[in-house]
Write a protein that holds these residues in place. Structure first.
Motif: not given
Lengths: 273, 255
Positions: A61-63, A217-239
């Motif tokens: 979240a801080v990042f 495209t960044m920035p947007s919450l939808g893309y943030l979630l899609a990107l986090a799902g592709a990595y996958p990074r659960v912490s980003t999804i949770a935030v």
């Protein structure tokens, strides 16, 4: 009214607090038991936190805040939600009002509404991208479509539920159709219209996440979630999920406040007062 | 009757059938004249078509056959010259008392300053000073009924149609409202049709009482009420009043 607000706020904070504690416990237990290495489609992914503990969430979240990704995403997505809401309601409400007032229009449009009512945004996504391009327009239209259907039904039902006695009273007092629409039908239907707007607002948030998959495209919450799902990074999804949840709560509170203001004249049950 | 009285309302062979799975014949050929400034009451059992008849006079319903003439012209729809007071609560809950009272004037296109003057007078008439800005939810049942009556009077209609106006009120409030209505009528003198199932209310207020038969509604008997006005609590216990009450109840009982 103030008491109602404070009690609602308390309830929200308390129930969210309980949720946070439950998650904390689950993640503590989970970090010990869950595998760090998972099989995904064709290969293994190392060092995955399926239930990231608070420390990881906080760090993420801080990042996201410091880098400006989260604040800018919030602004962009909120703007899209509000634009889609305004456009959708501007189409849906008048259409619903006229459908309820003009029998012939209802006869024609009612099957269409039933037909398209439950079309999921995800199904319209590629179509809108083809028709309206990959830019802002198709995103906002996707949200507006969802909003229009809900507010149309709200306005339609609102007008249908206006008690006959008020219409007869107005007519027998000599009111013209225009005056009846402005002073009787509109205020009588407004509570239901605003209720539907409140539901539509929540739906707009659901839809924006889907809409932002169009040429993401960044920035947007939808893309943030899609990107986090592709990595996958659960912490980003949770935030991301928590951020959207907080925004939905804030929007809902605003819509509820508007509703309360517009219905001061209504009799309320003692529990609400 | 030596005095020449103008006919305000004429009903000729009014028949009304409610269509549905089983067609219901509510009115079966009612002919009735109401004179200018006459207070007429219609009593009858539930389902005798009394409400149907005043709804036809108001223009909310079209008769299946027959005709209603108001000042010689057939009634084709609702209009402000025939003010209507409903059985249920009919003042607009989203409007203040002031806006409710002024609604008919607004519809008529009366300018705001004039509207204000008339509304202020009506507020005084029904004794609701201080409640002008209140929403109907803050009023008691009796108060909101009075607001509804005053709202109808604002545009000075020639005819008042009262459809069981006090049916939802408790007995005490009802009798108070009857006194207020009686005073109002003495002051304003209008043609009134009052529909009620309360025989005492009918006698207390009316010049003439018409008794309907059970469904399908037909006129069973007409009774002239020649009790002196203004009427008061004493009137309700006078021998003449009780005699009228007895004879009307007998007619209803024989139905």
């Amino acid at each position: 009214m103030n008491g109602l607000w404070r009690r609602r706020l308390w309830r929200a904070l308390l129930s969210l607090g309980v949720l946070a504690v439950l998650y904390g416990i689950a993640s503590q237990i989970g970090s010990a038991l869950l595998p760090r290495r998972i099989w995904m489609v064709a290969h293994y992914i190392e060092d995955v936190e399926l239930l990231p503990p608070y420390a990881s969430l906080l760090e993420e979240a801080v990042f996201l805040v410091k880098s400006g990704i989260l604040p800018r995403s919030i602004l962009v997505s909120t703007a899209r939600v509000l634009e889609g809401l305004a456009l959708g309601a501007a189409v849906g409400v008048p259409l619903g009002l006229s459908m309820a007032r003009v029998a012939r229009l209802e006869w024609l449009l009612d099957p269409w509404v039933t037909f398209f009512r439950f079309t999921p945004a995800l199904a319209l996504l590629p179509l809108y991208a083809l028709w309206f391009g990959l830019g802002e327009l198709s995103k906002i239209l996707l949200i507006a479509t969802a909003v229009a259907v809900v507010t149309l039904l709200g306005a339609y039902q609102g007008v249908r539920d206006v008690p006959r006695v008020y219409l007869e009273a107005a007519k027998s007092l000599g009111a013209s159709d225009g005056l009846i629409l402005r002073k009787i039908v509109w205020p009588a239907a407004l509570p239901q219209i605003l209720s539907s707007v409140r539901i539509a607002l929540g739906l707009a948030w659901v839809t924006v996440v889907v809409a932002e998959l169009i040429k993401a495209t960044m920035p947007s919450l939808g893309y943030l979630l899609a990107l986090a799902g592709a990595y996958p990074r659960v912490s980003t999804i949770a935030v991301g999920i928590v951020t959207i949840g907080v925004l939905v709560l804030a929007c809902d509170a605003a819509a509820l406040g508007l509703y309360a203001m517009a219905t001061r004249w209504m009799k309320r049950s003692p529990a609400d007062a | 009757m030596p005095e020449p009285r103008r006919r305000r309302l004429e009903m000729r062979d009014v028949v009304h059938v409610y269509e549905g799975k089983t067609a219901t014949r509510a009115l079966d050929g009612v002919s009735l004249d109401v004179h200018d400034n006459e207070f007429l009451a219609i009593v009858g059992p539930v389902g005798s078509g009394k409400t149907t008849l005043v709804r036809i006079v108001a223009g909310f319903l079209r008769p299946t056959s027959g005709v209603v003439l108001c000042d010689g012209a057939p009634v084709t729809g609702p209009g402000p010259e025939r003010g209507y007071v409903f059985q249920e609560e009919a003042i607009f809950p989203w409007m203040s008392v002031r806006d409710n009272l002024g609604f008919g004037l607004l519809a008529k296109g009366v300018v705001a300053s004039e509207r204000e003057k008339i509304v202020a007078e009506l507020v005084r008439l029904i004794g609701l000073e201080g409640y002008e800005g209140a929403y109907p939810k803050e009023l008691s049942g009796g108060m909101s009924k009075m607001v509804e009556v005053a709202r109808v009077l604002a545009t000075d209609p020639a005819i008042l149609l009262l459809d069981e106006p006090f049916g939802l009120l408790d007995a005490q409030t009802r009798s108070k409202m009857q006194d207020q209505l009686s005073l109002l009528w003495e002051e304003k003198r209008k043609t009134v049709i009052l529909v009620t199932h309360d025989v005492e209310e009918a006698i207390y207020l009316a010049d003439r009482v018409v008794v309907f038969t059970p469904r399908p509604g037909r006129i069973k008997v007409e009774v002239t009420v020649d009790l002196p006005r203004p009427r008061s609590l004493e009137t309700r216990f006078s021998p003449a009043f009780l005699a009228l009450k007895r004879s009307i109840w007998k007619e209803i009982g024989r139905a």
